[in-house]
Design an enzyme around this catalytic site. Structure first.
Site, PDB file in Angstrom:
ATOM      1  N   CYS A  45      10.731  30.831 -57.992  1.00  0.00           N
ATOM      2  CA  CYS A  45      10.860  31.976 -57.314  1.00  0.00           C
ATOM      3  C   CYS A  45      12.495  32.670 -56.974  1.00  0.00           C
ATOM      4  CB  CYS A  45      10.271  32.075 -56.122  1.00  0.00           C
ATOM      5  SG  CYS A  45       9.824  33.991 -55.389  1.00  0.00           S
ATOM      6  N   HIS A  51       4.606  30.637 -57.374  1.00  0.00           N
ATOM      7  CA  HIS A  51       4.487  29.437 -56.508  1.00  0.00           C
ATOM      8  C   HIS A  51       3.404  28.352 -56.513  1.00  0.00           C
ATOM      9  CE1 HIS A  51       7.384  31.189 -53.482  1.00  0.00           C
ATOM     10  NE2 HIS A  51       7.024  32.294 -54.183  1.00  0.00           N
ATOM     11  N   GLU A  89       3.197  25.522 -55.376  1.00  0.00           N
ATOM     12  CA  GLU A  89       2.434  24.762 -54.213  1.00  0.00           C
ATOM     13  C   GLU A  89       1.711  25.395 -53.423  1.00  0.00           C
ATOM     14  OE1 GLU A  89       6.255  27.601 -53.038  1.00  0.00           O
ATOM     15  OE2 GLU A  89       5.514  26.520 -54.572  1.00  0.00           O
ATOM     16  N   SER A  97       1.059   9.343 -25.557  1.00  0.00           N
ATOM     17  CA  SER A  97       0.601  10.356 -25.037  1.00  0.00           C
ATOM     18  C   SER A  97      -1.106  10.511 -25.273  1.00  0.00           C
ATOM     19  CB  SER A  97       0.967  11.716 -25.958  1.00  0.00           C
ATOM     20  OG  SER A  97       0.777  11.545 -27.147  1.00  0.00           O
ATOM     21  N   ASP A  99      -0.053  10.995 -33.164  1.00  0.00           N
ATOM     22  CA  ASP A  99       1.294  10.476 -33.657  1.00  0.00           C
ATOM     23  C   ASP A  99       1.853   9.249 -32.870  1.00  0.00           C
ATOM     24  OD1 ASP A  99       1.265  12.858 -35.455  1.00  0.00           O
ATOM     25  OD2 ASP A  99       2.290  14.015 -34.075  1.00  0.00           O
ATOM     26  N   THR A 156       0.206   7.157 -31.087  1.00  0.00           N
ATOM     27  CA  THR A 156      -0.692   6.091 -31.335  1.00  0.00           C
ATOM     28  C   THR A 156      -0.287   5.289 -32.654  1.00  0.00           C
ATOM     29  OG1 THR A 156      -2.575   7.104 -30.147  1.00  0.00           O
ATOM     30  CG2 THR A 156      -3.124   5.154 -31.636  1.00  0.00           C
TER      31      THR A 156
END
Length: 511
Positions: A80, A168, A170, A222, A226, A228
């Site tokens: 693009c 695009h 993606e 927490s 993440d 963990t």
């Protein structure tokens, strides 16, 4: 040290993270860097991708990358804005398009003998998002594809492994977008597809051992995915030198402190649970402003975490569960901090006097990759499948001031909602769900008596990374059942509503 494979230069496109995600799905490692902060050491990058941008190559705010060490020296894919930039400043011509070219289009012509479009047929759907169009190709440009409205939808530069595409690849709506990226990266750039959860675990464990050595590390858990996964990775690398602290801020879900602590201990982690509920409720007393709530929760966490960390001797490192979107969002394409760094990233605000070095084992991977790494480490599927939960917990789901009674009410409501989703097989179809306690009372009737009690809002969204989200169309019968259960079983609530707002324009949380 992680081997670099693909460099993505970001020009501020909303889709840049999607490019990285698609590349990673091909088992290829990639990194995003601002267009004006190109790494000095480029030898380890085997290919480069230029992203789109909200800017125009014809405007005053042209973003000029230094491609002197890239173009003609490495395989280059320009998307693009990148494709327009290459055309505009290399002998071609870019002009405003007669109509804004946005949305679905189909490739009406493809240069069939070109490896770039291997296994892709004419008629393939692509996604357009631009207001300029490439009128003339750059010097030595060769047309590779067109759509009904865009003649120069794709091109290559003769004598170079340089390609430009106006669409695009993606974006999900480009049906063969992943194939385009694979053709460029694997068939043309010869990048190895060796990026897997197992390879990440292996290289990260080695990197942690090399970085930390025999030093002690402290990590604030927490209960989320993440922190963990970060804990289990660190535990694999340094074992008993990892000290985990799990703080109950009184704003967790019902019975969560006890159940998660028990789960952690069963995983062999060296973890200490600290119940600081009263301290947090006291710190929040009378505060109604959402940002002040976040700061009060963050400050209380720092005090509790710091006090506990001081009980440990010779700790030199602080571990955090930072993931790649946090890293990307903290640096704009202008090289400075982004406009909004959320204050509830509380561990990141630890005071200077702690003098701890930082270790972030997940800082280069996305949320879905964190879950895959967790599975590779053998972490329980139920824990990995947990919905995201905000750092300030129920503190930003109770609108207005916070009291122990309001926390009790919301914990009960939330438990009925979340357990209901699990019982009806809906939990794993939802990315995040929760309940909000609103600062309004409504009139109701229970057993011929007038009531004047609280209103709660239920929220369930589908998303991949939380950056955008759509509300989930939960079955009416389910909502009816949950609503009845909440009103009948939770004293203090007489009305339930369901939030049908998407992000944007709304946010997932209400505060």
């Amino acid at each position: 040290m992680q081997q670099h494979n693909v460099l993505i230069l970001d020009f501020g496109s909303q889709y840049t993270q999607l490019i990285a995600r698609r590349v990673r799905e091909l088992n290829i490692y990639c990194e995003i860097h601002p267009y004006n902060k190109i790494p000095k050491e480029l030898d380890s990058f085997k290919a480069v991708i230029l992203s789109g941008s909200p800017n125009s190559v014809r405007g005053e705010m042209v973003l000029h990358p230094d491609l002197s060490q890239i173009r003609g020296k490495k395989p280059l894919l320009t998307v693009c804005y990148g494709a327009q930039y290459l055309a505009h400043f290399s002998g071609g011509k870019v002009a405003p398009s007669n109509t804004r070219e946005y949305g679905r289009a189909n490739l009406s012509f493809i240069k069939s003998d070109e490896i770039f479009f291997k296994d892709i047929s004419e008629g393939s759907q692509v996604w357009m998002s631009h207001s300029d169009t490439i009128k003339d190709l750059p010097t030595n440009g060769v047309l590779l594809a067109s759509t009904a409205d865009v003649k120069n939808a794709a091109y290559k530069i003769e004598g170079e492994e340089t390609f430009g595409i106006q669409f695009h690849p993606e974006v999900y709506h480009s049906s063969d977008g992943k194939q385009v990226l694979e053709n460029f990266l694997v068939a043309i750039a010869k990048v190895e597809q060796s990026w897997t959860p197992d390879s990440f675990v292996e290289s990260t464990v080695e990197a942690i051992q090399e970085k930390v050595g025999n030093d002690k590390v402290v990590l604030g858990l927490s209960g989320g995915v993440d922190s963990t996964v970060a804990a289990v990775l660190l535990n694999k690398a340094i074992g008993e030198n990892l000290y985990c602290i799990f703080v109950n801020n009184g704003l967790l879900r019902k019975n969560e402190f006890e159940s998660v602590l028990s789960q952690y201990e069963g995983m062999g982690l060296n973890v200490k649970g600290v119940d600081a509920s009263e301290k947090f409720l006291q710190a929040l007393k009378g505060i109604t402003d959402p940002e002040k709530k976040r700061k009060a929760i963050g400050n209380a966490f720092i005090e509790v975490f710091d006090a506990e960390a001081h009980h440990l001797e010779n700790v030199k490192w602080l571990a955090q569960g930072t993931i790649y979107p946090d890293v990307i969002e903290s640096v704009s394409v202008n090289g400075g901090p982004s406009a909004t760094i959320k204050s509830h990233h509380n561990v990141g605000g630890l005071p200077d006097f702690m003098k701890l070095k930082i270790v972030e084992p997940l800082r280069m991977i996305f949320k879905d990759e964190v879950r895959r790494v967790g599975a590779s480490l053998g972490i329980d599927k139920e824990l990995l499948g947990r919905h995201p939960f905000p750092g300030p917990g129920l503190g930003i789901r109770i609108l207005g001031d916070i009291t122990a009674e309001k926390v009790r009410i919301l914990q009960e409501v939330d438990a009925i909602f979340i357990n209901g989703l699990k019982e009806d097989g809906l939990y794993d179809k939802v990315w995040q769900a929760g309940a909000m306690l609103l600062p309004v009372n409504s009139v109701g009737v229970m057993g011929d008596e007038r009531t004047y009690e609280k209103v709660v809002a239920l929220r369930a969204v589908e998303s991949t990374d939380g950056m955008t989200a759509d509300w989930v169309d939960l079955p009416y019968k389910f909502l009816q059942k949950v609503s009845n259960k909440i009103i009948n079983q939770v004293k203090g609530v007489n009305r339930v509503v369901y939030d049908i707002s998407s992000k944007p324009p709304a946010t997932i949380e209400w505060e």
